[in-house]
Design a protein around this motif. Structure first.
Motif, mmCIF file in Angstrom:
data_model
loop_
_atom_site.group_PDB
_atom_site.id
_atom_site.type_symbol
_atom_site.label_atom_id
_atom_site.label_comp_id
_atom_site.label_asym_id
_atom_site.label_seq_id
_atom_site.Cartn_x
_atom_site.Cartn_y
_atom_site.Cartn_z
ATOM 1 N N THR A 1 76.816 33.905 74.823
ATOM 2 C CA THR A 1 76.159 34.010 76.098
ATOM 3 C C THR A 1 76.854 32.684 76.836
ATOM 4 O O THR A 1 77.077 31.905 76.064
ATOM 5 C CB THR A 1 74.782 34.336 76.521
ATOM 6 O OG1 THR A 1 74.381 34.613 77.625
ATOM 7 C CG2 THR A 1 74.041 32.914 76.076
ATOM 8 N N LEU B 1 66.537 35.747 75.704
ATOM 9 C CA LEU B 1 67.510 35.644 74.785
ATOM 10 C C LEU B 1 67.183 35.028 73.574
ATOM 11 O O LEU B 1 67.448 35.017 72.494
ATOM 12 C CB LEU B 1 68.809 35.322 75.402
ATOM 13 C CG LEU B 1 70.200 35.515 74.420
ATOM 14 C CD1 LEU B 1 70.485 37.181 73.974
ATOM 15 C CD2 LEU B 1 71.521 35.355 75.109
ATOM 16 N N SER C 1 62.044 40.967 74.767
ATOM 17 C CA SER C 1 63.138 40.241 73.820
ATOM 18 C C SER C 1 63.219 40.992 72.559
ATOM 19 O O SER C 1 64.289 41.170 71.747
ATOM 20 C CB SER C 1 62.596 39.008 73.338
ATOM 21 O OG SER C 1 61.156 39.151 72.771
#
Length: 380
Positions: A206, A220, A318
């Motif tokens: 990312t 994340l 999550s």
């Protein structure tokens, strides 16, 4: 915002564009400036806020037809008070008159109201505090948000035309400020040479402004604790205002130059973003161009841009994010098919299309000014 159809007008010969070096606006401005300059337009890029990094400056200096000016002027969202924004706007107006430009492109539209520009002004709505707060927090605004939003509202109203990078964000902007929706000109990037599926490792990548709550890196990071593969995050963890994020499970790489980001995208089979607030998402586009499988938060912007070419999860879940990533890593065939779908979808968001859309907007506002006394004549 719907502009009236006007007779054809010549494109500007000299454009003054603002930029900042903090996030995606820099990438957007440099890509657009390069494409416009390649078409024969002289572009002056005026940088507001922190000075560009060495690699950013080198990239700008390498573009023929582009002049880079590090103004030292404050960004509107970093200014201490309205007076600082007004002084910055006035200085930018003086610069535009000194350079004798034909049109001003503001990536910080808050500067439009007090600059005293004598030529048409196009503002681009990249993000704002009002829509950011409505998305992330809701309810009453903090005290110092009020004057910042008022300054931006005045700037929007002073622009001859407004553009936004997605229909979702155009609608959010219109609702927040009581404006007609800005013209949608989607962002674009030039695909990297040889982009597409290749040798991939078992990792997740990312990138972005990790310090920004809107990027929701916390979800994340929590998902990374549930995975047995590396989750790698590129981008600054500390914002220009001193706010800072800490990652406990994902590996933080810090800020990377464009070439390094491209290298990671070529290695990663999966790109993930749990963003809560994202007017467009240039790093997602870069990942799609590189053939990464996209796992994205289920928000309006990502649905608009990537529906059919990504897997979507609830942005604060999550466990669901980790499960979706694990599914793709365990099935390289599905990851490859999804990556190819993303790469094909990314073809809709090319740099040529973005530049063409902005040229059309420039011509439109210039045509409107040919039918009325120009601002230069008005102040003569």
């Amino acid at each position: 915002m719907r502009l009236p159809v006007m007779p054809p007008a010549a494109a500007p010969a000299h454009l003054l564009m603002t930029a900042d070096s903090v996030g995606g606006v820099w990438t957007y401005a440099l890509d657009l400036a390069q494409e416009l300059a390649a078409g024969g337009l002289r572009v002056t890029l005026a940088v507001l806020g922190p000075s560009p990094q060495e690699d950013q400056t080198a990239a700008a200096r390498a573009i023929p037809g582009l002049e880079l000016i590090d103004t030292g002027l404050p960004l509107d969202w970093m200014a201490e008070d309205p007076a600082a924004i007004r002084r910055g706007a006035e200085a930018l107006g003086t610069l535009a008159r000194r350079l004798d430009v034909d049109l001003v492109h503001l990536n910080s539209p808050a500067l439009a109201a007090d600059a005293g520009f004598t030529v048409p002004v196009v503002g681009v709505c990249h993000s704002c505090l009002a829509t950011w707060w409505a998305t992330l927090r809701g309810g009453a605004l903090p005290g110092d948000f009020h004057w910042r939003i008022e300054v931006l509202e005045r700037g929007y109203q002073a622009c001859d035309a407004l553009a936004a990078p997605s229909a979702a964000f155009a609608q959010a902007t219109a609702a927040a400020y009581g404006l007609p929706p800005p013209v949608v000109v989607r962002n674009g990037r030039r695909p990297p040479p040889g982009g597409g599926p290749g040798g991939r490792e078992r990792l997740v990548f990312t990138a972005g402004r990790l310090w920004d709550d809107g990027k929701n890196i916390a979800t994340l990071d929590a998902a990374a604790a549930l995975l047995t593969v590396p989750v790698v995050a590129a981008g600054s963890l500390e914002g220009p205002g001193g706010n800072r994020r800490t990652l406990r499970h994902a590996a933080a790489l810090g800020r990377l130059d464009a070439a390094s980001v491209a290298t990671w995208l070529a290695r990663a089979p999966v790109f993930a973003s749990a963003a809560l607030y994202e007017p467009f998402g240039l790093t997602v586009l870069e990942a799609a161009q590189a053939g990464c499988a996209l796992v994205l938060s289920d928000i309006a912007t990502f649905r608009e841009l990537w529906d059919g070419a990504a897997l979507f999860v609830e942005p604060r879940d999550s466990a669901a994010l980790a499960a979706t990533i694990r599914r793709l890593l365990d099935d390289p065939g599905e990851a490859g098919r999804l990556g190819e779908a993303a790469r094909l979808k990314a073809g809709q968001y090319g740099i040529e299309s973005m530049a063409s859309g902005m040229r059309g907007l420039y011509r439109n506002v210039l045509a409107r000014h040919t039918s009325t006394p120009s601002r230069k004549e008005a102040v003569a």
